[in-house]
Design an enzyme around this catalytic site. Sequence first.
Site, mmCIF file in Angstrom:
data_model
loop_
_atom_site.group_PDB
_atom_site.id
_atom_site.type_symbol
_atom_site.label_atom_id
_atom_site.label_comp_id
_atom_site.label_asym_id
_atom_site.label_seq_id
_atom_site.Cartn_x
_atom_site.Cartn_y
_atom_site.Cartn_z
ATOM 1 N N ASP A 165 -0.499 8.323 3.856
ATOM 2 C CA ASP A 165 0.270 7.120 3.510
ATOM 3 C C ASP A 165 1.711 7.202 3.989
ATOM 4 O OD1 ASP A 165 -2.021 7.227 1.432
ATOM 5 O OD2 ASP A 165 -1.269 5.176 1.412
ATOM 6 N N ALA A 193 -3.056 2.326 3.586
ATOM 7 C CA ALA A 193 -1.698 2.123 4.116
ATOM 8 C C ALA A 193 -1.599 1.053 5.215
ATOM 9 C CB ALA A 193 -1.147 3.467 4.586
HETATM 10 O O1 MRU Z 1 -4.192 3.995 -3.312
HETATM 11 P P1 MRU Z 1 -4.857 3.702 -2.001
HETATM 12 O O2 MRU Z 1 -6.337 3.476 -2.136
HETATM 13 O O3 MRU Z 1 -4.152 2.597 -1.238
HETATM 14 O O4 MRU Z 1 -4.673 5.036 -1.175
HETATM 15 C C1 MRU Z 1 -5.144 5.083 0.138
HETATM 16 C C2 MRU Z 1 -5.070 6.409 0.759
HETATM 17 O O5 MRU Z 1 -4.559 7.352 0.212
HETATM 18 C C3 MRU Z 1 -5.587 6.502 2.163
HETATM 19 O O6 MRU Z 1 -6.099 7.767 2.414
HETATM 20 C C4 MRU Z 1 -4.431 6.230 3.131
HETATM 21 O O7 MRU Z 1 -3.811 5.026 2.822
HETATM 22 C C5 MRU Z 1 -4.880 6.211 4.532
HETATM 23 S S1 MRU Z 1 -5.712 4.693 4.916
HETATM 24 C C6 MRU Z 1 -6.102 4.686 6.548
#
Ligand code: MRU
Length: 342
Positions: free
Chosen positions: A238, A54
């Site tokens: 997110d 995120a």
């Molecule tokens: O689909 P992604 O890999 O972007 O998903 C990321 C996540 O779910 C993470 O746990 C979240 O973004 C936190 S990142 C500090």
Amino acid sequence: MTEINSDSYFSIKFENDKFVFIDQTKLPLEEVYVETSDYERIAEAIERLEIRGAPAIGISAAYAVTLSMKNLPLKSYKEKFNLAFKRLEQTRPTAVNLFFALKEIQKVFNQFQNHENLYDLLLAKSKEIHQNDIDFCNRIGENGAKVFTKKSNVLTHCNTGKLATGGNGTAFNVINVAYKNGLVNIVYADETRPLLQGLRLTAFELEKNKIPFAVLTDSMAAVLMQQSKVDIVITGADRIALNGDSANKIGTYNLAVLCNFHNIPFYIAAPSTTIDRTIPTGEDIIVEYRNKSEILRIKNQQIAPENYDAFSPAFDVTPSHLITGIITEKRVNFFPYNFINE
Ligand code: MRU
């Protein structure tokens, strides 16, 4: 031979009017950096998860829109800004950090759209968003390490480290700081199907930081807990609603339910830029559904026939009552949550 230490890689960087990112789809087997000044290339990278996590998505989008304004005549500012802004806005729907960063950039555009130094002003704002995230990650690490009451076995899901943020990570940095304080025995990293962020990226970062770890498939978490081998679970988020309901990588909700059953503390760590102040509960969170080929293939290797149907949400929403605490750069919040003033 690739060096194994935490300074030997980075996720995103802005240097000499170029944006540089590590292609996360190639990790951990190849460490390939891509350099670009093309906003469309950055938008594609976000869609393909070459850039992901995120906070990293939000910062990259800010740099992308900024780059779209470079060397433009003043008369083209508005049209190009709108084009780049809309393109980036449509890359991924769930992580609110993307929309937060774009709104910050838009405010600068609205104020200085007739200014000949617009590019420099947008760049200064992008760098500020990036620097804030670096600071937030450090403070999240310090705040979060305080929830460790003993030397613990930690389980985490997806990837929340340097790769996912502009700084040292969220949940990952909590674990890293706790480890440095002598409070971590081992980290269990869920592989995180379908795209394997845990197996490919979290394990990569744990190794770089020399933290003892073991990987497991997502379905193995229950038995690990049943055998009393998990003391604490920490993940990222997110998007967090005002009441604390939290969207995170698919499989996070499973862990929260398991923790509840096994009486294990379940924490979320995220910067305040992950809180969506416009939504009262998680019901309003838009969950991204990815292409079913991500289920039917593993790293582009066909595993099952293409004509199979597949269920492919990229995220789930954990209800706030299952979350022991939400760690931000400001403090550790406990249930019941009310983030109106966070
Ligand atoms: O689909 P992604 O890999 O972007 O998903 C990321 C996540 O779910 C993470 O746990 C979240 O973004 C936190 S990142 C500090």
